[in-house]
Design an enzyme around this catalytic site. Sequence first.
Site, PDB file in Angstrom:
ATOM      1  N   GLU B 140     -11.671  -4.627  -3.448  1.00 44.25           N
ATOM      2  CA  GLU B 140     -12.052  -4.224  -4.811  1.00 44.25           C
ATOM      3  C   GLU B 140     -12.619  -5.352  -5.641  1.00 44.25           C
ATOM      4  O   GLU B 140     -13.621  -5.183  -6.323  1.00 44.25           O
ATOM      5  CB  GLU B 140     -10.848  -3.636  -5.572  1.00 44.25           C
ATOM      6  CG  GLU B 140     -10.548  -2.198  -5.296  1.00 44.25           C
ATOM      7  CD  GLU B 140      -9.805  -2.038  -4.010  1.00 44.25           C
ATOM      8  OE1 GLU B 140      -9.424  -3.069  -3.423  1.00 44.25           O
ATOM      9  OE2 GLU B 140      -9.604  -0.902  -3.589  1.00 44.25           O
ATOM     10  N   HIS B 209       0.260   5.044  -7.615  1.00 45.25           N
ATOM     11  CA  HIS B 209      -0.912   5.893  -7.716  1.00 45.25           C
ATOM     12  C   HIS B 209      -0.930   6.693  -9.007  1.00 45.25           C
ATOM     13  O   HIS B 209      -1.743   7.593  -9.156  1.00 45.25           O
ATOM     14  CB  HIS B 209      -0.959   6.873  -6.529  1.00 45.25           C
ATOM     15  CG  HIS B 209      -1.429   6.238  -5.258  1.00 45.25           C
ATOM     16  ND1 HIS B 209      -0.584   5.576  -4.417  1.00 45.25           N
ATOM     17  CD2 HIS B 209      -2.654   6.157  -4.704  1.00 45.25           C
ATOM     18  CE1 HIS B 209      -1.268   5.111  -3.376  1.00 45.25           C
ATOM     19  NE2 HIS B 209      -2.529   5.444  -3.528  1.00 45.25           N
TER      20      HIS B 209
END
Lengths: 433, 404
Positions: B140, B209
């Site tokens: 990322e 998450h």
Amino acid sequence: MACSATAKIIQPPMSINSTRSPDKSDNCTKLLCPSSFLGPNKKLFSINKTISPLSRRSATVVAVSSDVVKKKKVESNPVSNLLVTKEEGLELYEDMVLGRSFEDMCAQMYYRGKMFGFVHLYNGQEAVSTGFIKLLGNRDCVVSTYRDHVHALSKGVPARAVMSELFGKTTGCCRGQGGSMHMFSKEHNVLGGFAFIGEGIPVATGAAFTSKYRREVLKEDCDDVTLAFFGDGTCNNGQFFECLNMAALWKLPIVFVVENNLWAIGMSHLRATSDPQIWKKGPAFGMPGVHVDGMDVLKVREIAKEAITRARRGEGPTLVECETYRFRGHSLADPDELRDPSEKAHYATRDPITALKKYLLENNLASESELIAIEKKIEEVVEDAVEFADESPVPARSQLLENVFADPRGFGIGPDGKYRCEDPKFTEGTAQV
Amino acid sequence: MAAVTRGLGATAALSSANSKKFQFTTRRSLSGRKGSFFAVESNGNPRSSLNRHNNRTRQLVTNAVATKPDSAAASTVSKPGHELLLFEALREGLEEEMDRDPHVCVMGEDVGHYGGSYKVTKGFADKYGDLRVLDTPIAENSFTGMAIGAAMTGLRPVVEGMNMGFLLLAFNQISNNCGMLHYTSGGQFKIPVVIRGPGGVGRQLGAEHSQRLESYFQSIPGIQMVACSTPYNAKGLMKAAIRSDNPVILFEHVLLYNLKERIPDEEYVLNLEEAEMVRPGEHVTILTYSRMRYHVMQAAKTLVNKGYDPEVIDIRSLKPFDLYTIGNSVKKTHRVIIVEECMRTGGIGASLTASINENFHDYLDAPIVCLSSQDVPTPYAASLEEWTVVQPAQIVAAVEQLCQ
């Protein structure tokens, strides 16, 4: 004498061996010379292996293709086997002298209180910047770290603009908003100047991606190359490895240039790295890894030519480890007490500017007076830069809010219904945002 | 949760027609070169004058929780519009922008061959190729940095975080480079990047998450943040974000991807800095965004039955706040409740509370009430998860208490 741009580590003379790699292979040492500067000698490249897909996977060293270089040499110098023409030589000399004089002047100005903060000087490493960047065109991009003054100068940013930026004046290349560690130039495609190590490498990868995108998606005639400069400390950082992977995966036109000066502030490269031979990390990701003597501008230039041409041809990235050294401390605030004086003395004998001067004189590429004229000229350029910076105005308050957003509507809508940037106080820099 | 989202699809459809569509006076023309684009005022007249100030004072449609938007866009809309789900709206917006400008590209994990983990880029790899819809390795920080470098050199990348939480790994690049480079370079380089992805508390996805990153990013100078909540504003905000020269972070919500709504066939672009009036009212201002909008609207139904008249505003722009819309509402109702999914500490609600107190203190009859999620890592167990997030019943109770 094989003080050559091979991919093996060139070890210093056995008497000074405190800081170099513990690589036990001794076959290099007998070929060593105290002054490892290259002469007009055909023994420059003794390795004949060309870069091939197979050799990428092998654990052995991948070296520069000698055939290509020899051909180039013949083309550029039909009469001699010198590595540069007179013009090229003088250009290199001038660029390195500019880098050195500029940095020396920075130190002076810093201690006189004209610039503040963190200033990282490049003395001693000029061969890397000059060797690589002088081969680039205007559209090629350069990404650097906080030690970026000389990269900017080599790429063509005027000394005035860099000095003004360091003084924090509005005429600086970044309007005084960046400072020593953030040299940017859209005109010359210098994409920074980054304070955190490693964070420029993905940006460089992105610039290389744009080049490939232009060529393959936009169908433009684009073979721009990007150079990413960074140090030995950065080579232990995740972003380095992630970008090696992506660049090799997509064959991006980028060259990763490691300026291995052995020290990350006070942390020796050998104490921080499990395998200090950085060039080896290239083949692990599927790209050639090359080691070069970074104190020798001509050697650097030969390797750079090969790596940049490779990238331009669309063959992908190269990892070039330049063995170099900084003569000063990490920054102007660093007392530099940790490094061994004998190590410093050793590298002082390998000063790239002295070496190039010697080469030019010995090969009758330039006369003493020509070189002195260059030095004088550079002295004037640097003095002029200081004068210009001194006389330039400091940024006005109105500049405070201007460049936060490319589209200043990003400051939003105020209680009165108007965009904040429409507030007259906005241009004065006093609006509430 | 499924019941909540489906049932509120109707509400979403109604609110969309009443959103103001804006046209900035001089600088950039949103009414494009395409003949089909139009801007419609909520009183039904096509925009004749570009004087935004006049339009600010025009009348709002009084009842947005009613039947079809008759007086609004219908009279000037020639086509009936088409129905789609929120993720399809995002896809449509993205596709239109990619068709319009070849410099727009997508980067992210599984955006290409897989079509995106929430199918926002489904079919794109076949249409645009592997380079324009780039499947990245799992890195990322580096691919966000790569997008920034590409943006600096002329492209307009859209970066997808497979889950917004993963962008924590890209915080270095988002904060240092994305937000700051325009300023640090003295305005030389712009970073027209869009960073988008699903975040928020889903259904038993676990703590990592279920994160809400808007609170972490809000302090970064130089970026804009928007949160979409309906298919209509999802498409409009996606297009606006791509066209903006500023770096924009577009927050989507995992549970809202299957919302269905009818959106116009004509091209439209929404304003990044504006809030959306969902339901005008008189008694209390409820400020919300993203999924909590639906909890609020559900609470609103109950409140209306009990005789209250809440004004609901979807703030949409998390940074900067649209203080005009919010301010007008505060001046009218004098009571504010903020309902958000962000954490209590340092969340968007906290900033908004401070901002309203600072700007509209004189107009408040009571302290601002901020309902946020608990400062708890989202638990897996459904019952616990339910209690970490603000529920409609709590909203109703808060309004009742505030309006005593």
